[in-house]
Design an enzyme around this catalytic site. Structure first.
Site, PDB file in Angstrom:
ATOM      1  N   GLU A 194      -4.967  54.473  48.623  1.00  0.00           N
ATOM      2  CA  GLU A 194      -5.859  55.639  48.623  1.00  0.00           C
ATOM      3  C   GLU A 194      -7.343  55.255  48.590  1.00  0.00           C
ATOM      4  O   GLU A 194      -7.918  55.106  47.504  1.00  0.00           O
ATOM      5  CB  GLU A 194      -5.551  56.564  47.429  1.00  0.00           C
ATOM      6  CG  GLU A 194      -6.409  57.828  47.464  1.00  0.00           C
ATOM      7  CD  GLU A 194      -6.210  58.765  46.269  1.00  0.00           C
ATOM      8  OE1 GLU A 194      -5.504  58.408  45.322  1.00  0.00           O
ATOM      9  OE2 GLU A 194      -6.791  59.853  46.295  1.00  0.00           O
ATOM     10  N   SER A 230      -6.794  66.381  48.328  1.00  0.00           N
ATOM     11  CA  SER A 230      -7.560  67.599  48.620  1.00  0.00           C
ATOM     12  C   SER A 230      -9.039  67.427  48.283  1.00  0.00           C
ATOM     13  O   SER A 230      -9.883  68.113  48.882  1.00  0.00           O
ATOM     14  CB  SER A 230      -6.958  68.818  47.915  1.00  0.00           C
ATOM     15  OG  SER A 230      -6.902  68.666  46.518  1.00  0.00           O
ATOM     16  N   GLY A 231      -9.370  66.569  47.337  1.00  0.00           N
ATOM     17  CA  GLY A 231     -10.755  66.132  47.139  1.00  0.00           C
ATOM     18  C   GLY A 231     -11.762  67.173  46.693  1.00  0.00           C
ATOM     19  O   GLY A 231     -12.961  66.935  46.809  1.00  0.00           O
ATOM     20  N   GLY A 232     -11.310  68.344  46.255  1.00  0.00           N
ATOM     21  CA  GLY A 232     -12.266  69.377  45.849  1.00  0.00           C
ATOM     22  C   GLY A 232     -12.419  70.480  46.890  1.00  0.00           C
ATOM     23  O   GLY A 232     -13.234  71.390  46.725  1.00  0.00           O
ATOM     24  N   ARG A 292      -5.507  69.045  42.790  1.00  0.00           N
ATOM     25  CA  ARG A 292      -6.158  70.343  42.554  1.00  0.00           C
ATOM     26  C   ARG A 292      -5.644  71.452  43.473  1.00  0.00           C
ATOM     27  O   ARG A 292      -5.381  72.569  43.032  1.00  0.00           O
ATOM     28  CB  ARG A 292      -7.677  70.202  42.682  1.00  0.00           C
ATOM     29  CG  ARG A 292      -8.299  69.562  41.471  1.00  0.00           C
ATOM     30  CD  ARG A 292      -9.678  69.062  41.747  1.00  0.00           C
ATOM     31  NE  ARG A 292      -9.680  67.842  42.564  1.00  0.00           N
ATOM     32  CZ  ARG A 292     -10.778  67.211  42.960  1.00  0.00           C
ATOM     33  NH1 ARG A 292     -11.965  67.675  42.626  1.00  0.00           N
ATOM     34  NH2 ARG A 292     -10.695  66.111  43.659  1.00  0.00           N
ATOM     35  N   LYS A 350      -2.972  57.301  51.717  1.00  0.00           N
ATOM     36  CA  LYS A 350      -3.448  58.582  51.207  1.00  0.00           C
ATOM     37  C   LYS A 350      -4.912  58.675  51.602  1.00  0.00           C
ATOM     38  O   LYS A 350      -5.768  57.967  51.058  1.00  0.00           O
ATOM     39  CB  LYS A 350      -3.274  58.661  49.688  1.00  0.00           C
ATOM     40  CG  LYS A 350      -3.823  59.959  49.094  1.00  0.00           C
ATOM     41  CD  LYS A 350      -3.143  60.276  47.771  1.00  0.00           C
ATOM     42  CE  LYS A 350      -3.799  61.432  47.053  1.00  0.00           C
ATOM     43  NZ  LYS A 350      -2.997  61.916  45.915  1.00  0.00           N
TER      44      LYS A 350
HETATM   45  P1  13P Z   1      -7.024  65.984  44.644  1.00  0.00           P
HETATM   46  O1  13P Z   1      -6.036  66.567  45.615  1.00  0.00           O
HETATM   47  O2  13P Z   1      -7.414  66.916  43.540  1.00  0.00           O
HETATM   48  O3  13P Z   1      -8.206  65.355  45.335  1.00  0.00           O
HETATM   49  O4  13P Z   1      -6.296  64.788  43.901  1.00  0.00           O
HETATM   50  C1  13P Z   1      -5.526  63.919  44.639  1.00  0.00           C
HETATM   51  C2  13P Z   1      -5.497  62.615  43.987  1.00  0.00           C
HETATM   52  O5  13P Z   1      -4.451  62.122  43.655  1.00  0.00           O
HETATM   53  C3  13P Z   1      -6.760  61.912  43.756  1.00  0.00           C
HETATM   54  O6  13P Z   1      -6.518  60.580  43.451  1.00  0.00           O
END
Ligand code: 13P
Length: 340
Positions: A177, A261-263, A292, A219
């Site tokens: 990721e 999803s990153g916010g 999130r 990811k």
């Molecule tokens: P979000 O979808 O909230 O960005 O989190 C995914 C995640 O695992 C971040 O490391």
């Protein structure tokens, strides 16, 4: 290293119509999330909340795996079953976050590197015994004036590659990721450029460390406009730019790509995934691995009260359902109206 198990795990993680729930928030992140609903972040509250998500009836139709935090993989359901065993019995693969978070990267102002390689092989052995069949390591790339630097991209790529190799030796599928953050005023063009450079550095390092692409899952962050940029790219543009970058950099040998999803808003994350999954001729399945964007409505519905568990589970089920459709290109905005 059990290659057969690695192949089976990777294929199951990205099985048709399913994606991954990221429930691996650190204690600090949980504190922030719980504060937003006025709930104290105690070990028991975190257990109760995670238990609520995992025991949601029929959510296994859309959830292939769950990323757990170290604390969570050692916790149990209300009836005393270890979460990892409970999930596995339900046909959901338990995964584990193994990085130890980010630290400032020395001599690179404003940049971070992810730590956690020391002792990793031993920790992976234990996590395998606890039932984990895949893992996650998150690198963070910040866009700003003159950054990311070459140093930051390569330091993070190197750590991801060392981590991935250690996972494969332990028969655990590594989720790679490298998250390009959406914070900032940068353009979508700049995000595309940085995402491409990040993925190039990542895959070069994976190859240099003999990591088998067939046994990894990427990811990725989507190519979006910086949050503070007045020109926000639309759904089709995000989809087109993201898939273009992935096609340029990600080997077709890889079993699948999942997104964070990153916010982004819950619905934007679903719409973007749907637009990408609708494209023809993709070399890999695309699906979600959201925290999130899957959990927000459930968290708000729960508010820390046992009486709200049913409503919270319905909210979680709904988002999982919507994203389960989106990863097949079958989602439509009208379906959101049938919300919990
Ligand atoms: P979000 O979808 O909230 O960005 O989190 C995914 C995640 O695992 C971040 O490391």
């Amino acid at each position: 290293m059990n290659k057969q198990l690695l192949s089976e795990t990777a294929a199951a993680m990205v099985a048709k119509g399913k994606g991954i729930l990221a429930a691996d928030e650190s204690a600090g992140t949980c504190e922030t999330r719980f504060k937003s609903i006025g709930v104290e972040s105690t070990e028991e509250n975190r257990r109760a909340y995670r238990g609520l998500l995992f025991t949601t009836p029929k959510v296994e139709q859309f959830v292939s795996g769950v990323i757990l935090f170290d604390e969570t993989i050692r916790q149990k359901t209300a009836s005393g079953v270890p979460f990892a065993d409970y999930l596995a019995q339900k046909g959901i693969i338990p995964g584990i976050k193994v990085d130890k978070g980010t630290q400032a990267l020395p001599l690179c102002a404003g940049e971070k590197v992810t730590e956690g390689l020391d002792g990793l092989a031993k920790r992976l052995e234990e996590y395998f015994k606890l039932g984990a069949r895949f893992a996650k390591w998150r690198a963070v790339i910040t866009i700003g004036e003159g950054i990311p630097s070459h140093t930051c991209l390569y330091a993070n790529a190197h750590a991801l590659a060392r981590y991935a190799a250690a996972c494969q030796v332990a028969s655990i599928v590594p989720i790679i990721e490298p998250e390009v953050l959406l914070d900032g005023a940068h353009s979508v063009e700049r995000c595309e450029e940085v995402t491409e450079a990040t993925l190039r550095a990542t895959y070069a390092a994976l190859a240099a460390h003999n990591v088998s692409f067939e046994h990894t899952i990427l990811k990725a962050s989507m190519v979006v406009s910086g949050k503070a940029n007045p020109r926000q790219a639309g759904v089709d543009e995000v989809a087109e730019r993201t898939v273009r970058v992935l096609k340029r950099t990600v080997p077709a040998a890889q079993p699948g790509v999942v997104f964070l999803s990153g916010g982004q808003s819950d619905e934007a994350a679903t719409a973007h995934l749907n637009a990408m999954a609708s494209m023809k001729g993709l070399p890999w399945p695309l699906t979600f691995s959201y925290s999130r964007a899957l959990q927000n409505p459930a968290l708000k519905a729960w508010k820390g009260q046992a009486g709200n568990v049913g409503a919270a589970q319905r909210a979680f089920y709904h988002r999982a359902h919507m994203n389960g459709l989106a990863c097949q290109g079958k989602w439509k905005p009208e379906l959101e109206k049938q919300a919990a």
